[in-house]
Write an enzyme that holds these catalytic residues in place. Structure first.
Site, PDB file in Angstrom:
ATOM      1  N   ASP A   1       7.130  -8.129  -6.206  1.00  0.00           N
ATOM      2  CA  ASP A   1       5.697  -8.303  -6.273  1.00  0.00           C
ATOM      3  C   ASP A   1       5.035  -7.358  -6.438  1.00  0.00           C
ATOM      4  OD1 ASP A   1       5.951 -10.800  -4.577  1.00  0.00           O
ATOM      5  OD2 ASP A   1       5.000  -9.975  -2.776  1.00  0.00           O
TER       6      ASP A   1
ATOM      7  N   ASP B   1      10.974  -9.311  -2.629  1.00  0.00           N
ATOM      8  CA  ASP B   1      10.062  -9.720  -1.228  1.00  0.00           C
ATOM      9  C   ASP B   1       9.914 -11.132  -0.969  1.00  0.00           C
ATOM     10  OD1 ASP B   1       7.554  -7.713  -2.122  1.00  0.00           O
ATOM     11  OD2 ASP B   1       8.574  -7.994  -3.782  1.00  0.00           O
ATOM     12  N   LYS B   2       9.709 -12.000  -2.150  1.00  0.00           N
ATOM     13  CA  LYS B   2      10.103 -13.731  -1.637  1.00  0.00           C
ATOM     14  C   LYS B   2      11.711 -13.880  -1.600  1.00  0.00           C
ATOM     15  CE  LYS B   2       6.165 -12.720  -0.690  1.00  0.00           C
ATOM     16  NZ  LYS B   2       6.196 -11.623  -1.057  1.00  0.00           N
TER      17      LYS B   2
ATOM     18  N   GLU C   1      -0.820 -11.216  -1.758  1.00  0.00           N
ATOM     19  CA  GLU C   1      -0.362  -9.985  -1.652  1.00  0.00           C
ATOM     20  C   GLU C   1      -1.494  -8.666  -2.246  1.00  0.00           C
ATOM     21  OE1 GLU C   1       3.578  -9.157  -0.350  1.00  0.00           O
ATOM     22  OE2 GLU C   1       3.172  -7.668  -1.690  1.00  0.00           O
TER      23      GLU C   1
ATOM     24  N   SER D   1       0.501  -6.284   1.726  1.00  0.00           N
ATOM     25  CA  SER D   1       2.044  -6.352   1.654  1.00  0.00           C
ATOM     26  C   SER D   1       2.416  -5.389   1.949  1.00  0.00           C
ATOM     27  CB  SER D   1       1.775  -5.023   0.085  1.00  0.00           C
ATOM     28  OG  SER D   1       3.210  -4.035  -0.065  1.00  0.00           O
TER      29      SER D   1
END
Length: 554
Positions: A78, A120-121, A442, A468
């Site tokens: 990200d 992150d994801k 984000e 974020s």
């Protein structure tokens, strides 16, 4: 064993022949076959070292009598995707990761899974796959990055983002920024603060789907490899005992995770990911649950971006087990929950003392009496919005001001960096939600720019997009329904007075219900920003941020 359907019997001779083409022996094929989902790649600092972690996992599996079979999934950083078109693809990658693990585990009926992720994801995507598939599984992270050092102070990636605004404001020279960018991120691992990746890695411990230490052991520490080996061994035990993820991922376990989240002041993105993981486990987490748990859970850790401490400090202080132990003393956890250790929470935390009571404070001496996140409701956010309370300056907890409306992140950032924002304004960035973005970007750049130019105590920012885990300031995201779905944020105008009352959990615009309805009746849905490919399809299927931005089953 589950894998018998592809390896046992006369009719499976061709299948065994194909395995033998890869060098597997009859003895290896007779053992439990463990899928090792590895997100290692060369474009994420948190993943650059995951081949070593995977090797350790596979060694552990073999030590316990299993056969590891490694495969890969995608991953997005990200931080690197931030502030440009690439960020539209980050949240959507979560669903692709979960789907890719599902596809592999159904095409190859593994007896168990070890899911290696870090950022992150990717971490929640792996969790979602674990809950969906419900076969014995364990999560292993690559660990957090160490902090950097510049100008006599500890640094992390957020320091660099905020420094951009300082250069624009004349508070830092370009030469100092160049030095900082070379020092702030000193090596592999997920970025050093309690941002999204580390929040989710720590919550994997609280949920019970990862071994103690998973969230806080630094990436460069040899203990990280030892933990990976133990995880490899443990998954074979989970298979032998028939312990499935959904036996661990109960409502009580999610309540534990939310309590821990509130105690360490995690990323606002946890309010997207925990409901999404619960959804895959057949459970429903309403945003109001976060407020209910927050109201009785003290904020015990003051971690970057809101405070001075980092993950290495939390680890040194006793880590998540020590934090959970303190919460348990106040009756704030269900200690009967099962975990991947094969033991209940109470057994995992009984020998985990707090080693630094400033990094992990005692219940009687919290940083704040309630949790680090809050969900706000009101006529501007009927289905909810989210703010990281622990990163908001006290004087900004209650404020109101005129709206300054922008239709995209880029439009807002341009104005912020040219310092054309007035004190007291409420910056509104819309059409950045799951559908409208698409992908709910984000927006660390605008919030960091506001902090960098020194206005984080003077202006607020609200959006149907998200922030974020590194964001600080009065930044309220996840406003639902989003603008692209015809939520009230879609019809805000410059000058509308917006009231923010974080202690009261309220987000209002000073308009009558009749005026909002009148404006919405005249509103027209805009053209999609992406008209082909995966993110176009994603925008057609994704649900509201208030439900975790998942693909609904119906």
């Amino acid at each position: 064993m589950r894998s018998d359907v592809m390896k046992k019997g006369l009719e499976r001779a061709p299948h065994r022949s194909l395995f033998k083409a890869m060098g597997y022996t009859d003895e290896e094929l007779e053992r439990p076959l463990i899928g090792v989902a590895n997100t290692a790649n060369e474009v994420i600092p948190g993943h650059i070292h995951l081949h070593r972690v995977a090797q350790a996992v596979k060694e552990g599996i073999r030590m316990a009598g299993g056969t590891p079979l490694e495969f890969a999934t995608i991953g997005i950083c990200d931080g690197i995707a931030m502030g440009h078109e690439g960020m539209k693809y980050s949240l959507g990658s979560r669903e692709l990761i979960a789907d890719s693990v599902e596809v592999m585990a159904m095409a190859y009926p593994f007896d168990g899974l070890v899911l290696i992720a870090n950022c992150d994801k990717i971490v929640p995507g792996m969790m979602m796959a674990m809950a969906r598939l419900n076969i014995p599984a364990i999560l292993v992270s690559g660990g957090p990055m160490l902090t950097g050092w510049h100008g006599g102070k500890e640094t992390d990636v957020i320091t660099v983002f905020e420094a951009v605004g300082k250069v624009v404001a004349g508070r830092m020279s370009p030469e100092d920024l160049l030095e900082l960018e070379g020092a702030a991120c000193p090596g592999p691992g997920s970025c050093a603060g309690m941002f999204t990746a580390n929040s989710m890695n720590c919550l994997s411990e609280a949920l019970g789907i990862a071994l103690p230490g998973n969230g806080t052991i630094p990436a460069v520490d040899a203990a990280r490899l030892r933990l990976a080996k133990e995880a490899g061994k443990k998954v074979v035990e989970l298979i032998e005992r028939g312990i499935m993820p959904r036996a661990i991922l109960t409502m009580e376990a999610f309540a534990n995770a939310i309590a821990v989240d509130m105690a360490f002041g995690g990323s606002t993105n946890t309010t997207l990911h925990l409901p999404a993981v619960a959804y895959e486990a057949g459970l429903k987490i309403d945003l109001k649950i976060f407020n209910q748990i927050s109201s009785k859970t003290p904020h015990l850790c003051n971690l970057s971006p809101g405070g001075p401490h980092h993950l290495q400090d939390l680890h040194r202080a006793g880590g998540i087990p020590a934090l959970m132990g303190e919460l348990a003393k106040g009756g704030l956890l269900n200690t009967e929950c099962l975990t991947v250790t094969g033991k209940q929470v109470k057994e995992n935390i009984k020998s985990a003392p707090i080693l630094d009571p400033e990094v992990i404070r005692l219940l009687g001496n919290p940083y704040h009496p309630t949790g680090g996140l809050a969900c706000l409701f009101g006529n501007l956010a009927p289905e909810g919005a989210v703010v990281k309370v622990s990163a908001v300056d006290p004087e900004m907890l209650i404020n109101e001001g005129p709206a300054r409306v922008f239709e995209s992140e880029e439009e807002a950032l341009k104005i912020i960096l040219t310092k054309k924002i007035a004190k007291g304004e409420v910056i509104v960035i819309r059409y950045e939600g799951p559908k409208g973005g698409p992908g709910m970007r984000e927006m660390l750049a605008p919030t960091s720019a506001i902090a960098g130019i020194g206005m984080d105590k003077e202006v607020s920012l609200i959006t149907d997009g998200r922030f974020s885990g590194g964001t600080r300031g009065a930044a309220i995201g996840h406003i639902s329904p989003e603008a692209a779905e015809g939520g009230p944020i879609a019809v805000l105008k410059d000058g509308d007075i917006i009231e923010i009352d974080i202690p009261a959990k309220r987000l209002q615009v000073h308009l009558t219900d009749e005026e909002i309805k009148r404006r919405l009746a005249a509103w027209k849905s805009p053209e999609p920003k992406i008209k082909s490919g995966y993110m176009y399809r994603y925008a057609q299927m994704v649900s509201s941020a208030s439900t975790g931005a998942v693909f609904l089953k119906k």
